[in-house]
Motif scaffolding. Structure first.
Motif, PDB file in Angstrom:
ATOM      1  N   PHE A  84       0.848  -1.182   0.000  1.00  0.00           N
ATOM      2  CA  PHE A  84       0.000   0.000   0.000  1.00  0.00           C
ATOM      3  C   PHE A  84       0.890   1.239   0.000  1.00  0.00           C
ATOM      4  O   PHE A  84       1.872   1.310   0.742  1.00  0.00           O
ATOM      5  N   TYR A  85       0.517   2.204  -0.823  1.00  0.00           N
ATOM      6  CA  TYR A  85       1.186   3.495  -0.894  1.00  0.00           C
ATOM      7  C   TYR A  85       0.165   4.601  -0.600  1.00  0.00           C
ATOM      8  O   TYR A  85      -1.036   4.431  -0.805  1.00  0.00           O
ATOM      9  N   MET A  86       0.659   5.761  -0.180  1.00  0.00           N
ATOM     10  CA  MET A  86      -0.160   6.959  -0.063  1.00  0.00           C
ATOM     11  C   MET A  86       0.579   8.121  -0.722  1.00  0.00           C
ATOM     12  O   MET A  86       1.812   8.105  -0.844  1.00  0.00           O
ATOM     13  N   ALA A  87      -0.206   9.134  -1.135  1.00  0.00           N
ATOM     14  CA  ALA A  87       0.352  10.367  -1.674  1.00  0.00           C
ATOM     15  C   ALA A  87      -0.513  11.515  -1.193  1.00  0.00           C
ATOM     16  O   ALA A  87      -1.742  11.465  -1.313  1.00  0.00           O
ATOM     17  N   LYS A  88       0.106  12.547  -0.637  1.00  0.00           N
ATOM     18  CA  LYS A  88      -0.622  13.698  -0.093  1.00  0.00           C
ATOM     19  C   LYS A  88      -0.837  14.742  -1.187  1.00  0.00           C
ATOM     20  O   LYS A  88       0.103  15.123  -1.890  1.00  0.00           O
TER      21      LYS A  88
END
Length: 227
Positions: free
Chosen positions: A94-98
């Motif tokens: 899982f990745y996130m990007a703001k």
């Protein structure tokens, strides 16, 4: 052993999947309500070129495609329904990007060095390799407790390795949900670009799964961030 490996490979050739439904607080939302509709929503097929822009969110069209934004709390588990179940061997991440200031999860394209990894799993080794995600119909991850409030894209990724013994053989299945995160800390993380984080020759992407039986695996991409 080689015969069994060949049989296993043939048996999963067409076992493709998508991640259409966001899961939060015990509720599985309608398909594509909070997840950007993916190009493979009908075919369930993979991306195989790690330099293709589709490696990011696999969007059928750029942008939200009508998906809404789910308000979540830092520290909570957020998941995806798997359409078809994960039937290929390989790692889950899982990745996130703001989203930058002035943008929302719905307007943010996810470009630039904005993606940071919040989870990855790995195999158990023995006579055969087993993967924690095998057969799952729902996958989830805990949103980091230290994360600064804001709009984010949450990207799920599963890499199928059954054909990864030759360059371009690894299959990528991914999707992006739109979130607003609150109740956390003030931490922001530097990131990587997608595409850009992977090379076709990375040892976790160009990988001989079946014979000889591997004894180690290196996940591709950046390390998992820590609060």
């Amino acid at each position: 052993m080689r015969t069994l490996a060949i049989v296993a490979l043939l048996g999963v050739t067409h076992a493709h999947y998508t991640f259409p439904g966001l899961v939060y607080n015990g509720v599985t939302e309608a398909d594509w309500a909070y997840v950007r509709k993916t190009t493979n929503f009908q075919s369930h097929g993979p991306v195989t070129n790690v330099q293709d822009s589709q490696i990011r969110c696999y969007e059928i069209e750029p942008g939200s495609n009508g998906a809404k934004t789910m308000a979540v709390k830092a520290g909570d588990a957020v998941g995806f329904r798997v359409d078809g179940a994960i039937q290929h061997p390989g790692p889950l991440a899982f990745y996130m990007a703001k989203a930058p200031a002035g943008q929302t999860a719905e307007s943010f394209s996810g470009d630039g060095a904005s993606w940071f990894k919040i989870y990855e799993d790995g195999p158990t080794f023995g006579e055969e390799i087993t993967w924690p995600s095998a057969g799952l119909k729902e996958v989830s991850v805990k949103i980091p407790t230290c994360l600064a409030e804001g709009y984010y894209l949450l990207r799920v990724e599963h890499i199928a390795l059954h054909s990864a013994g030759s360059s371009g053989g690894a299959q990528f299945y991914q999707a992006c949900a739109q979130l607003h995160v609150s109740g956390g800390g003030s931490k922001t993380f530097s990131g990587v670009s997608l595409p850009g984080a992977y090379k076709a020759s990375d040892p976790g992407i160009l990988f001989q799964l079946y014979w000889p039986t591997p004894t180690s695996y290196t996940n591709p991409g950046p390390a998992v961030v820590k609060c």
